[in-house]
Design a protein around this motif. Structure first.
Motif, PDB file in Angstrom:
ATOM      1  N   GLY A 110       0.866  -1.202  -0.040  1.00 27.52           N
ATOM      2  CA  GLY A 110       0.047   0.079  -0.029  1.00 27.52           C
ATOM      3  C   GLY A 110       0.767   1.442   0.046  1.00 27.52           C
ATOM      4  N   LEU A 111       0.537   2.163  -1.041  1.00 26.01           N
ATOM      5  CA  LEU A 111       1.469   3.594  -1.068  1.00 26.01           C
ATOM      6  C   LEU A 111       0.423   4.549  -0.389  1.00 26.01           C
ATOM      7  CD1 LEU A 111       3.045   2.621  -4.313  1.00 26.01           C
ATOM      8  CD2 LEU A 111       4.144   2.367  -2.152  1.00 26.01           C
ATOM      9  N   LYS A 112       0.107   4.526   0.776  1.00 19.61           N
ATOM     10  CA  LYS A 112      -0.721   5.414   1.443  1.00 19.61           C
ATOM     11  C   LYS A 112      -0.234   6.399   1.999  1.00 19.61           C
ATOM     12  CE  LYS A 112      -4.038   1.503   1.723  1.00 19.61           C
ATOM     13  NZ  LYS A 112      -5.290   1.961   0.783  1.00 19.61           N
ATOM     14  N   LEU A 113       0.946   6.829   1.332  1.00 19.82           N
ATOM     15  CA  LEU A 113       1.525   7.804   2.006  1.00 19.82           C
ATOM     16  C   LEU A 113       0.536   9.445   2.219  1.00 19.82           C
ATOM     17  CD1 LEU A 113       5.214   7.930   0.373  1.00 19.82           C
ATOM     18  CD2 LEU A 113       4.755   7.688   2.860  1.00 19.82           C
ATOM     19  N   ALA A 114       0.049   9.788   1.147  1.00 18.26           N
ATOM     20  CA  ALA A 114      -0.665  11.118   1.068  1.00 18.26           C
ATOM     21  C   ALA A 114      -2.030  10.952   1.908  1.00 18.26           C
ATOM     22  CB  ALA A 114      -0.870  11.398  -0.373  1.00 18.26           C
ATOM     23  N   SER A 115      -2.633  10.094   1.788  1.00 16.32           N
ATOM     24  CA  SER A 115      -3.966   9.819   2.606  1.00 16.32           C
ATOM     25  C   SER A 115      -3.799   9.481   3.997  1.00 16.32           C
ATOM     26  CB  SER A 115      -4.874   8.856   1.838  1.00 16.32           C
ATOM     27  OG  SER A 115      -4.254   7.538   1.790  1.00 16.32           O
ATOM     28  N   GLU A 116      -2.751   8.498   4.348  1.00 11.11           N
ATOM     29  CA  GLU A 116      -2.886   7.791   5.745  1.00 11.11           C
ATOM     30  C   GLU A 116      -1.469   7.740   6.258  1.00 11.11           C
ATOM     31  OE1 GLU A 116      -4.720   3.939   5.616  1.00 11.11           O
ATOM     32  OE2 GLU A 116      -6.312   4.635   3.975  1.00 11.11           O
ATOM     33  N   ARG A 117      -0.449   8.349   5.556  1.00 15.05           N
ATOM     34  CA  ARG A 117       0.988   8.253   6.143  1.00 15.05           C
ATOM     35  C   ARG A 117       1.638   6.987   6.615  1.00 15.05           C
ATOM     36  NH1 ARG A 117       1.460  13.144  10.007  1.00 15.05           N
ATOM     37  NH2 ARG A 117      -0.336  12.386  10.691  1.00 15.05           N
ATOM     38  N   ARG A 118       1.239   5.854   5.690  1.00 12.77           N
ATOM     39  CA  ARG A 118       1.564   4.526   6.006  1.00 12.77           C
ATOM     40  C   ARG A 118       1.794   3.803   4.847  1.00 12.77           C
ATOM     41  NH1 ARG A 118      -2.468   0.449   6.562  1.00 12.77           N
ATOM     42  NH2 ARG A 118      -4.257   1.070   5.579  1.00 12.77           N
ATOM     43  N   LEU A 119       2.775   2.554   5.000  1.00 13.51           N
ATOM     44  CA  LEU A 119       2.969   1.746   3.685  1.00 13.51           C
ATOM     45  C   LEU A 119       2.755   0.515   4.358  1.00 13.51           C
ATOM     46  CD1 LEU A 119       6.226   3.611   2.846  1.00 13.51           C
ATOM     47  CD2 LEU A 119       4.077   3.713   1.634  1.00 13.51           C
ATOM     48  N   PRO A 120       1.830  -0.295   4.088  1.00 15.07           N
ATOM     49  CA  PRO A 120       1.584  -1.819   4.440  1.00 15.07           C
ATOM     50  C   PRO A 120       2.119  -2.646   3.367  1.00 15.07           C
ATOM     51  CG  PRO A 120      -0.427  -0.788   3.910  1.00 15.07           C
ATOM     52  CD  PRO A 120       0.241   0.349   3.709  1.00 15.07           C
ATOM     53  N   TYR A 121       2.868  -3.662   4.029  1.00 15.46           N
ATOM     54  CA  TYR A 121       3.431  -4.571   3.267  1.00 15.46           C
ATOM     55  C   TYR A 121       2.615  -5.955   3.619  1.00 15.46           C
ATOM     56  CZ  TYR A 121       7.408  -1.559   2.311  1.00 15.46           C
ATOM     57  OH  TYR A 121       8.420  -0.705   1.824  1.00 15.46           O
ATOM     58  N   ASP A 122       2.441  -6.616   2.541  1.00 12.38           N
ATOM     59  CA  ASP A 122       1.607  -8.276   2.760  1.00 12.38           C
ATOM     60  C   ASP A 122       2.115  -8.986   1.735  1.00 12.38           C
ATOM     61  OD1 ASP A 122      -0.038 -10.184   3.353  1.00 12.38           O
ATOM     62  OD2 ASP A 122      -2.022  -8.730   3.386  1.00 12.38           O
ATOM     63  N   PHE A 123       2.838 -10.259   1.989  1.00  7.78           N
ATOM     64  CA  PHE A 123       3.245 -11.027   1.044  1.00  7.78           C
ATOM     65  C   PHE A 123       3.021 -12.576   1.599  1.00  7.78           C
ATOM     66  CE2 PHE A 123       7.322  -9.330   2.032  1.00  7.78           C
ATOM     67  CZ  PHE A 123       7.950 -10.568   2.480  1.00  7.78           C
ATOM     68  N   THR A 124       2.969 -13.287   0.468  1.00  3.27           N
ATOM     69  CA  THR A 124       3.075 -14.885   0.924  1.00  3.27           C
ATOM     70  C   THR A 124       4.380 -15.442   0.189  1.00  3.27           C
ATOM     71  OG1 THR A 124       1.409 -15.538  -0.794  1.00  3.27           O
ATOM     72  CG2 THR A 124       0.625 -15.039   1.486  1.00  3.27           C
ATOM     73  N   PHE A 125       4.747 -16.573   0.682  1.00  2.00           N
ATOM     74  CA  PHE A 125       5.674 -17.395   0.389  1.00  2.00           C
ATOM     75  C   PHE A 125       5.653 -18.742   0.938  1.00  2.00           C
ATOM     76  CE2 PHE A 125       7.639 -15.448   3.990  1.00  2.00           C
ATOM     77  CZ  PHE A 125       8.126 -16.618   4.735  1.00  2.00           C
ATOM     78  N   THR A 126       6.124 -19.505   0.056  1.00  2.00           N
ATOM     79  CA  THR A 126       6.367 -20.937   0.589  1.00  2.00           C
ATOM     80  C   THR A 126       7.850 -21.147   1.128  1.00  2.00           C
ATOM     81  OG1 THR A 126       4.823 -21.797  -1.373  1.00  2.00           O
ATOM     82  CG2 THR A 126       6.195 -23.344  -0.328  1.00  2.00           C
ATOM     83  N   GLY A 127       7.579 -21.779   2.345  1.00  6.12           N
ATOM     84  CA  GLY A 127       9.000 -22.263   3.069  1.00  6.12           C
ATOM     85  C   GLY A 127       9.691 -23.520   2.663  1.00  6.12           C
ATOM     86  N   ASP A 128      10.769 -23.780   3.111  1.00 10.42           N
ATOM     87  CA  ASP A 128      11.479 -24.812   2.577  1.00 10.42           C
ATOM     88  C   ASP A 128      10.828 -26.108   3.059  1.00 10.42           C
ATOM     89  OD1 ASP A 128      13.342 -23.221   1.627  1.00 10.42           O
ATOM     90  OD2 ASP A 128      14.951 -23.334   3.424  1.00 10.42           O
ATOM     91  N   ASP A 129       9.760 -26.038   4.032  1.00 13.67           N
ATOM     92  CA  ASP A 129       9.006 -27.116   4.486  1.00 13.67           C
ATOM     93  C   ASP A 129       8.071 -27.293   3.635  1.00 13.67           C
ATOM     94  OD1 ASP A 129       7.577 -25.105   5.177  1.00 13.67           O
ATOM     95  OD2 ASP A 129       7.742 -25.628   7.471  1.00 13.67           O
TER      96      ASP A 129
END
Length: 149
Positions: free
Chosen positions: A68-87
């Protein structure tokens, strides 16, 4: 559609909640893509793809998610991602930069986050940083306009 993209690398450490004294290295490199300025103006969200390396969890795994590039509206940058672990299990990384004008450099370069298992249970906490000294030039040069059909 007209959009833009850029790349970002962040590095730091994480610990598992079941072993909080064992800090482990974590880093990720993202390719950030905004496909369509109108849509971006409405939701301020970008797609991300990249690679994550998390010691003891994923030697090198593809990641997908949103920024989220919500700098102007909310002054925040939320990161959210998924990945598969070695298990073979799916993990989720969620964090947010809360941008403060009085501490702009630190708040823009530090990302506190949590790691979750496939059931949504928090399993770890991380702090990753963007290295302003070594990565800022590369980051600025990575900005590109995008034209998609």
């Amino acid at each position: 559609m007209i959009g833009f993209g850029f790349a970002e690398t962040m590095r730091g450490s994480y610990y598992r909640l079941d072993d909080p004294t064992d800090e482990r290295a974590i880093e990720f490199t993202l390719q950030v893509s905004v496909n369509g300025i109108r849509k971006f103006a409405a939701d301020q969200m970008a797609s991300i793809e990249g690679v994550v390396r998390a010691e003891g969890l994923a030697a090198e795994a593809a990641l997908r998610g949103t920024l989220g590039l919500k700098l102007a509206s909310e002054r925040r940058l939320p990161y959210d991602f998924t990945f598969t672990g070695d298990d073979g299990a799916t993990y989720r990384f969620r964090g947010q930069k809360d941008v403060m004008l009085m501490a702009l450099a630190d708040s823009m370069s530090t990302l506190p986050a949590s790691l979750y298992d496939a059931s949504g249970k928090e399993i770890g906490r991380a702090t990753v940083r963007f290295d302003l000294r070594s990565d800022l030039g590369r980051f600025v040069r990575s900005f590109r306009p995008r034209l998609t059909l």
